[in-house]
Write a protein that holds these residues in place. Structure first.
Motif, mmCIF file in Angstrom:
data_model
loop_
_atom_site.group_PDB
_atom_site.id
_atom_site.type_symbol
_atom_site.label_atom_id
_atom_site.label_comp_id
_atom_site.label_asym_id
_atom_site.label_seq_id
_atom_site.Cartn_x
_atom_site.Cartn_y
_atom_site.Cartn_z
ATOM 1 N N MET A 1 0.809 -1.218 0.000
ATOM 2 C CA MET A 1 0.000 0.000 0.000
ATOM 3 C C MET A 1 0.847 1.275 0.000
ATOM 4 S SD MET A 1 -3.214 -0.659 -0.172
ATOM 5 C CE MET A 1 -3.972 0.838 0.422
ATOM 6 N N HIS A 2 2.155 1.114 -0.104
ATOM 7 C CA HIS A 2 3.034 2.290 -0.046
ATOM 8 C C HIS A 2 2.689 3.295 -1.139
ATOM 9 C CE1 HIS A 2 6.694 4.696 0.326
ATOM 10 N NE2 HIS A 2 6.810 4.595 -0.981
ATOM 11 N N ASN A 3 2.614 2.814 -2.384
ATOM 12 C CA ASN A 3 2.336 3.717 -3.496
ATOM 13 C C ASN A 3 0.952 4.344 -3.380
ATOM 14 O OD1 ASN A 3 4.800 3.316 -4.640
ATOM 15 N ND2 ASN A 3 4.077 2.196 -6.422
ATOM 16 N N GLU A 4 -0.017 3.556 -2.946
ATOM 17 C CA GLU A 4 -1.379 4.062 -2.847
ATOM 18 C C GLU A 4 -1.489 5.170 -1.794
ATOM 19 O OE1 GLU A 4 -1.467 0.328 -4.964
ATOM 20 O OE2 GLU A 4 -0.565 0.878 -3.044
ATOM 21 N N LEU A 5 -0.839 4.953 -0.635
ATOM 22 C CA LEU A 5 -0.871 5.970 0.416
ATOM 23 C C LEU A 5 -0.145 7.242 -0.029
ATOM 24 C CD1 LEU A 5 -0.223 3.765 3.590
ATOM 25 C CD2 LEU A 5 -2.376 4.849 2.901
ATOM 26 N N LEU A 6 0.971 7.047 -0.723
ATOM 27 C CA LEU A 6 1.720 8.202 -1.227
ATOM 28 C C LEU A 6 0.908 8.943 -2.295
ATOM 29 C CD1 LEU A 6 4.455 9.545 -0.744
ATOM 30 C CD2 LEU A 6 5.379 8.186 -2.626
ATOM 31 N N TRP A 7 0.185 8.198 -3.101
ATOM 32 C CA TRP A 7 -0.661 8.811 -4.133
ATOM 33 C C TRP A 7 -1.767 9.651 -3.499
ATOM 34 C CZ3 TRP A 7 -5.726 8.614 -6.076
ATOM 35 C CH2 TRP A 7 -5.883 9.057 -7.398
ATOM 36 N N LEU A 8 -2.384 9.128 -2.449
ATOM 37 C CA LEU A 8 -3.426 9.885 -1.742
ATOM 38 C C LEU A 8 -2.855 11.133 -1.078
ATOM 39 C CD1 LEU A 8 -5.428 6.924 -0.154
ATOM 40 C CD2 LEU A 8 -6.142 8.376 -2.065
ATOM 41 N N ALA A 9 -1.622 11.007 -0.528
ATOM 42 C CA ALA A 9 -0.964 12.166 0.082
ATOM 43 C C ALA A 9 -0.663 13.224 -0.976
ATOM 44 C CB ALA A 9 0.324 11.734 0.781
ATOM 45 N N LEU B 1 -0.429 1.143 -9.109
ATOM 46 C CA LEU B 1 -1.406 1.751 -8.210
ATOM 47 C C LEU B 1 -2.685 0.939 -8.240
ATOM 48 C CD1 LEU B 1 -0.957 5.537 -9.116
ATOM 49 C CD2 LEU B 1 -0.365 4.480 -6.926
ATOM 50 N N PHE B 2 -3.146 0.523 -7.072
ATOM 51 C CA PHE B 2 -4.391 -0.234 -6.948
ATOM 52 C C PHE B 2 -4.391 -1.465 -7.856
ATOM 53 C CE2 PHE B 2 -5.270 4.348 -6.339
ATOM 54 C CZ PHE B 2 -5.632 4.324 -4.998
ATOM 55 N N GLY B 3 -3.209 -2.088 -7.978
ATOM 56 C CA GLY B 3 -3.087 -3.300 -8.776
ATOM 57 C C GLY B 3 -3.004 -3.067 -10.263
ATOM 58 N N LEU B 4 -2.893 -1.804 -10.682
ATOM 59 C CA LEU B 4 -2.842 -1.468 -12.103
ATOM 60 C C LEU B 4 -1.554 -0.729 -12.437
ATOM 61 C CD1 LEU B 4 -6.490 -0.108 -12.456
ATOM 62 C CD2 LEU B 4 -5.697 -2.338 -13.237
ATOM 63 N N ALA B 5 -1.050 -0.950 -13.638
ATOM 64 C CA ALA B 5 0.096 -0.182 -14.109
ATOM 65 C C ALA B 5 -0.373 1.219 -14.466
ATOM 66 C CB ALA B 5 0.727 -0.849 -15.329
ATOM 67 N N ALA B 6 0.344 2.228 -13.984
ATOM 68 C CA ALA B 6 -0.071 3.613 -14.213
ATOM 69 C C ALA B 6 1.151 4.505 -14.293
ATOM 70 C CB ALA B 6 -1.000 4.082 -13.088
ATOM 71 N N ILE C 1 -8.182 2.814 -19.504
ATOM 72 C CA ILE C 1 -9.014 2.610 -18.316
ATOM 73 C C ILE C 1 -8.293 3.059 -17.058
ATOM 74 C CG2 ILE C 1 -10.099 0.851 -16.855
ATOM 75 C CD1 ILE C 1 -10.680 -0.690 -19.505
ATOM 76 N N THR C 2 -7.021 2.697 -16.945
ATOM 77 C CA THR C 2 -6.244 3.084 -15.770
ATOM 78 C C THR C 2 -6.124 4.598 -15.660
ATOM 79 O OG1 THR C 2 -4.947 1.050 -15.917
ATOM 80 C CG2 THR C 2 -4.023 2.824 -14.597
ATOM 81 N N THR C 3 -5.789 5.226 -16.777
ATOM 82 C CA THR C 3 -5.622 6.681 -16.786
ATOM 83 C C THR C 3 -6.916 7.382 -16.385
ATOM 84 O OG1 THR C 3 -3.961 6.533 -18.536
ATOM 85 C CG2 THR C 3 -4.998 8.664 -18.211
ATOM 86 N N TYR C 4 -8.017 6.959 -16.984
ATOM 87 C CA TYR C 4 -9.289 7.619 -16.678
ATOM 88 C C TYR C 4 -9.749 7.319 -15.255
ATOM 89 C CZ TYR C 4 -14.074 9.232 -16.849
ATOM 90 O OH TYR C 4 -15.241 9.885 -16.566
ATOM 91 N N PHE C 5 -9.531 6.112 -14.774
ATOM 92 C CA PHE C 5 -9.924 5.741 -13.417
ATOM 93 C C PHE C 5 -9.260 6.642 -12.387
ATOM 94 C CE2 PHE C 5 -8.729 3.167 -9.628
ATOM 95 C CZ PHE C 5 -9.994 3.062 -9.053
#
Length: 244
Positions: free
Chosen positions: A1-9, A51-56, A202-206
């Motif tokens: 979850m490191h990337n996801e938490l950093l993304w939210l920050a 991010l969230f299991g997707l390449a982005a 899909i990843t980009t728009y999500f």
């Protein structure tokens, strides 16, 4: 979850920087953010992450916040101010691409290994790839122009103050879809297989959709700042919102 938490920050940091720029500089703080967002996004986009299991790619947040800014400008200052900000962003993107690619024609200092490494790094980030550059410029202009137009179309239909979230989200989410589809197909059609192309889209728009949904409280916050007129550097003119 490191990337996801950093993304939210990073998401929160972008929103707070926009609010800070608005509170300190008023309208010009918002306009200033447009070139910041398009330039930073085009640098961050070279970094691929999961991010969230997707390449982005990075850059989705800061680029998506440019739609937040044009919506704030549209709501509080009117369509013409928002359109001006869009053209400033377009000009800044062209200027950055031109100036950085001219800089790459300079030869690094002979015998200086650090200069050679720096030149190589700059080339990796800024070297002009015509197809990517064209895709970025077209996607930006189409989506941002649509966002300004759509916001005011929805504002006529949902004109009540409490309906701001409707016109903000309807205009932004469609505009970001236009941006994602335009960029992905111009930049990558024929480069990747269809399954990969759809995953990129899909990843980009999500990720941009998350940004659009999350920015709603900050649109209301900006309207409150504008109505109260409590800017650090006082704006000239009335602090009342602009109507149609």
């Amino acid at each position: 979850m490191h990337n996801e938490l950093l993304w939210l920050a990073m998401l929160l940091a972008n929103f707070l920087l926009i609010i800070t720029a608005f509170k300190v500089f008023g309208k010009w703080g918002l306009i200033m953010w447009i070139p910041i967002s398009v330039i930073v996004a085009n640098i961050q986009v070279i970094q691929t992450v999961e991010l969230f299991g997707l390449a982005a790619t990075l850059g989705n947040i800061v680029y998506a916040t440019s739609f937040l800014v044009t919506d704030i400008l549209s709501e509080n200052y009117g369509k013409e101010e928002a359109k001006q900000a869009v053209w400033i962003g377009f000009f800044s993107l062209i200027s950055m691409t031109l100036l950085m690619n001219l800089a790459l024609y300079f030869w690094p200092l002979a015998g200086d290994e650090f200069a050679a490494v720096t030149h190589e790094s700059l080339s990796t980030i800024f070297e002009l790839m015509p197809r990517i550059a064209v895709a970025s410029l077209i996607a930006y202009l189409l989506s941002q122009r649509h966002d300004v137009w759509a916001f005011h179309v929805w504002k006529k239909r949902f004109s009540e103050p409490h309906q701001l979230w409707i016109r903000n989200n309807l205009s932004t989410m469609v505009s970001q879809l236009i941006d994602s589809v335009t960029f992905t197909f111009i930049a990558f059609y024929g480069v990747f297989e269809w399954p990969v192309l759809w995953e990129i889209l899909i990843t980009t728009y999500f990720l941009k959709w998350i940004v659009a949904a999350a920015d709603t409280p900050f649109v209301y916050w900006s309207r409150l700042i504008h109505r109260n007129g409590n800017f650090v550097l006082k704006e000239s003119g009335s602090p009342e919102p602009v109507g149609e």
